[in-house]
Scaffold this active site. Structure first.
Site, mmCIF file in Angstrom:
data_model
loop_
_atom_site.group_PDB
_atom_site.id
_atom_site.type_symbol
_atom_site.label_atom_id
_atom_site.label_comp_id
_atom_site.label_asym_id
_atom_site.label_seq_id
_atom_site.Cartn_x
_atom_site.Cartn_y
_atom_site.Cartn_z
ATOM 1 N N GLU A 194 -35.670 21.183 -64.663
ATOM 2 C CA GLU A 194 -36.972 21.299 -63.802
ATOM 3 C C GLU A 194 -36.614 22.648 -62.698
ATOM 4 O O GLU A 194 -37.625 23.218 -62.748
ATOM 5 C CB GLU A 194 -37.334 20.183 -63.066
ATOM 6 C CG GLU A 194 -37.505 18.988 -63.625
ATOM 7 C CD GLU A 194 -38.823 19.211 -64.841
ATOM 8 O OE1 GLU A 194 -39.692 19.761 -64.578
ATOM 9 O OE2 GLU A 194 -38.385 18.502 -65.921
ATOM 10 N N SER A 472 -67.098 -40.249 -51.254
ATOM 11 C CA SER A 472 -66.134 -41.398 -50.658
ATOM 12 C C SER A 472 -64.771 -41.084 -50.255
ATOM 13 O O SER A 472 -63.936 -41.748 -49.518
ATOM 14 C CB SER A 472 -66.113 -42.280 -52.060
ATOM 15 O OG SER A 472 -67.212 -42.903 -52.318
#
Length: 777
Positions: A194, A472
């Protein structure tokens, strides 16, 4: 007289004066333009300089918070077979490697699993990587051995599974590294391919551009780029991907500014963390630190030369050279990187030859979902927002260790999917939705949560936000409140399950009915709860008082206001599944409230502990009354509405639970616990229409299938010191000998319960039948 010709010198002079006038005018016009142009240019450069400094010197990156499941502790005796262990290792993205060359690797040989663990900072403890041998026999771990020393290990904590992240607006992720943490081979690979002149150029490299052009001509294709590392950083960090002359000019100017303002090492370190190297679903993978984990499942420092070259190859085009999708391209590019390193003298021919022989060896299935368990992640984020700003959660790189157990969560999702599909085979049951919360019974840690039937649904979280009548499920609180007054109520106190009318508003009356539309006469208190008799429950509740029951609801963790109407006694109160779980967590905790927790610790990005969430407990209801209530709820599971659970689960588990059904079967509930886990399940429809399901035929089916898979410990209720067991003749209600027919042992608070004896099968002399000793209601 003829005119004399004008002297030549005079003509030339005149021309010179004219030319001079023109030049002077152009100069005068040009100077302001140059000044203005120079001012504009310098202002623009100043603006770019400000932009560079503002972004580069401030907080460069927003690092998303990482959310982890509860880490698994391995120890001898843990019920875990080799398949369970391999599933965990794959969830952790461990790679199979017989050499155990790097962290996050394993192999299985015979009945032994060999692992090289990853280092992980838990905040309170920094756990180093090490090689361990795990021996398994008969579905359980028999021993843990340090492979390096041969020493037996009492316990090994695995690194936790990442289950999500909290992202900023831009969904990009990275693991920050320092320059001195980068492998030398990585820097050499970058310089070779690079930017060979990185440490000598001023941001732009004319020499590099010419060299790249010549290399590309010779190769007949693109093998080198002319952009320097500085230019690449500018392009990724400051600019968009737009292709235009303006952007190229900005790139050049900003590269010069960056080189002028900052050192080469600062630029290189920023590049290592910023460069785009792939896509993980909807999240961008930036920097070599994260790319190492994403592609190889291990930290950057552990990569070999071949793996490093593969990462460098991605710089030129992460999608084009993706080693998972384009293996041949990636391999070719990797080898080109290795050749470049050889040409620059960074490696020798033998190293390159060895590296080229190695396969790409990228890890499979490394996708890290931003929201793997969206319902649970939602709960975690809500709890964190009480103490942290949104910006902190999405930008500071926090590490959040939660209480989630992925094994239980996966089992819950599987149970929901399979059982809802079965339930919807009934024509009366369709378009069902569900929610569930699972906790550890002993600590209140939430180990699993489902906010919808679809595990990936990121919408309405029913576990946290669906406010439904609980039916319940409230009855154990009613009976517990009554049992807190042992001089009035015991487990065998006779109560009337007969029709009654209670005055209501505007001269009306309220008359509850039983689910079977029958009256059952006078029954013992435990029978009324075991069979969920409505009329008996209302009689008890009205006698005890609605305010006392509401107070106990609050004591047990319900902060929601409840209306003090008689219908409260049958579950008209509306709550979320999470709130119901808090109530039953107190029952499971023997009357001691344990706040539900989804978070264990919050650590900074560097591992420093920021906050822990310790276990807390306090007594909120009478332990004796709680114990007696729980013994009745065990009968609910043995002979009552929850008995079908034992068709799939061993009776030795001594489960505790309660069904709940609301009017017109709009809601199906079940809440219950084993020795190790508590779970609450709701099934209903979002439009509040009938499901055609009771608590037993709907929610209990999911609960049972889940507990069948995860529950390992039976319930062993421990009676408080002031509770004694007495043998009672179930026919007469008097004390009797345990050898008598019909004799059964019941728990009583000291000083309560029957005091007279009856002979086997005979009534108490001179006494009235216990079933006629009725309370006012």
């Amino acid at each position: 007289m003829p005119r004399r010709p004008r002297p030549r010198t005079s003509l030339s002079s005149s021309r010179r004066r004219k030319n001079k006038t023109k030049s002077s005018w152009l100069l005068k016009a040009l100077i302001p333009l140059l000044i203005v142009g120079g001012f504009v240019f310098s202002s623009y450069v100043g603006y770019l300089d400000y932009t560079v400094r503002e972004q580069f010197e401030g907080k460069r990156w927003s690092i998303p918070a990482r959310v982890y499941a509860s880490p698994l502790d391995l120890y001898a005796g843990l019920e875990y077979n080799s398949k369970n262990l391999e599933d965990l290792l794959l969830q952790l993205h461990y790679r199979q490697d017989y050499q155990l060359a790097a962290e996050g690797s394993y192999f299985i040989k015979g009945g032994q699993v060999n692992v090289k663990t990853r280092a992980f900072n838990f905040g309170d403890t920094l756990q180093e990587s090490r090689k361990i041998k795990i021996s398994l026999v008969g579905g359980a771990i028999t021993s843990l051995t340090d492979a390096s020393t041969g020493a037996e290990l009492p316990i090994v904590r695995m690194d936790p599974v990442q289950i999500g992240s909290f992202y900023p607006t831009r969904k990009e992720d990275r693991i920050l590294i320092k320059l001195d943490e980068a492998p030398e081979s990585l820097l050499q690979g970058l310089f070779s391919t690079e930017d060979r002149d990185f440490y000598s150029h001023f941001g732009l490299s004319p020499k590099g551009i010419v060299r790249a052009m010549w290399a590309n001509v010779k190769a007949g294709g693109m093998v080198q780029g002319g952009s320097t590392i500085t230019q690449q950083l500018v392009k990724n960090f400051f600019l968009t991907s737009e292709r235009s002359l303006t952007r190229k000019v900005n790139e050049a100017l900003m590269s010069l500014i960056l080189e002028y303002r900052y050192s080469k090492d600062e630029i290189l370190e920023a590049y290592l963390n910023e460069i785009f190297l792939g896509q993980d679903g909807g999240s961008a993978v930036h920097g070599f630190g994260l790319a190492s984990e994403f592609y190889f499942g291990q930290s950057l420092k552990t990569l070999n030369l071949s793996q490093v070259a593969t990462l460098v190859a991605l710089v030129r085009g992460p999608s084009y050279y993706d080693p998972r999708r384009n293996k041949e391209r990636a391999l070719e590019r990797r080898n080109l990187v290795l050749d470049s390193m050889l040409a620059e003298g960074y490696v020798d021919a033998q190293q390159v030859s060895d590296a080229k022989k190695q396969p790409l060896s990228v890890a499979s299935n490394t996708h890290r979902s931003a929201n793997r368990y969206p319902g649970f992640i939602d709960l975690v984020k809500r709890q964190l927002k009480q103490e942290y700003k949104e910006e902190d959660l999405t930008s500071e790189g926090l590490r959040i260790v939660t209480t989630l157990d992925t094994r239980v969560q996966d089992a819950l999702e599987q149970s929901i999917a399979s059982k809802l599909k079965q339930l919807e085979k009934s024509p009366k049951s369709n378009d069902l939705e569900t929610a569930s919360v699972v906790t550890r019974r002993d600590s209140g840690e939430i180990v699993a949560l489902a906010g919808a039937r679809n595990a990936s649904d990121m919408g309405f979280n029913r576990a946290l936000d669906a406010v439904r009548s609980i039916g319940s499920l409230i009855k154990p609180v009613v009976y517990l409140t009554a049992l807190e007054y042992p001089d009035r109520y015991t487990i065998v106190t006779p109560v009337s399950d007969t029709r009654l009318e209670i005055p209501a508003e505007k001269g009306k009356t309220w008359s509850p009915d039983n689910y079977d539309n029958r009256e059952h006469g006078v029954v013992p208190l435990h029978t009324a709860l075991t069979n969920s008799y409505n009329m008996a429950t209302v009689r008890i509740g009205m006698d005890v008082g609605l305010a006392r029951i509401a107070k106990n609801l609050k004591n047990m963790g319900v902060s929601r206001q409840v209306d003090l109407y008689p219908s409260l006694l049958l579950g008209a109160a509306q709550m979320t599944p999470l709130e119901v779980t808090q109530i039953y967590q107190t029952l499971a905790g023997d009357g001691f409230a344990t706040p539900l927790r989804s978070i264990r610790a919050v650590n900074a990005a560097d591992g420093k502990a920021l906050q822990s969430y310790p276990f807390t407990v306090r007594q909120v209801v009478d332990p004796a009354a709680t114990y007696i209530t729980n013994t009745i709820l065990q009968d609910v599971m043995r002979i009552g509405t929850g008995r079908s659970a034992y068709n799939q689960i061993s009776g030795d588990m001594n489960l505790v639970g309660k069904t709940g059904t609301t009017n017109e079967m709009r809601d199906s509930w079940f809440a219950g616990f084993s020795g190790d886990y508590l779970s609450v399940v709701w099934v209903g429809r979002d439009d509040n229409k009938s499901t055609g399901l009771t608590g037993a035929t709907g929610a209990l089916q999911i609960w049972t299938d889940l507990m069948r898979q995860v529950a390992k410990q039976p319930v062993n209720l421990v009676a408080p010191d002031n509770v004694q067991m007495k043998w009672v003749n179930t026919e007469t209600g008097g004390l009797t000998d345990e050898s008598c027919p019909g004799a059964k042992a019941y728990p009583f608070v000291d000083g309560s319960g029957p005091s007279e004896f009856s002979t086997c099968g005979s009534a108490i002399e001179g006494g009235e039948s216990w079933l006629n000793q009725l309370n006012p209601f």
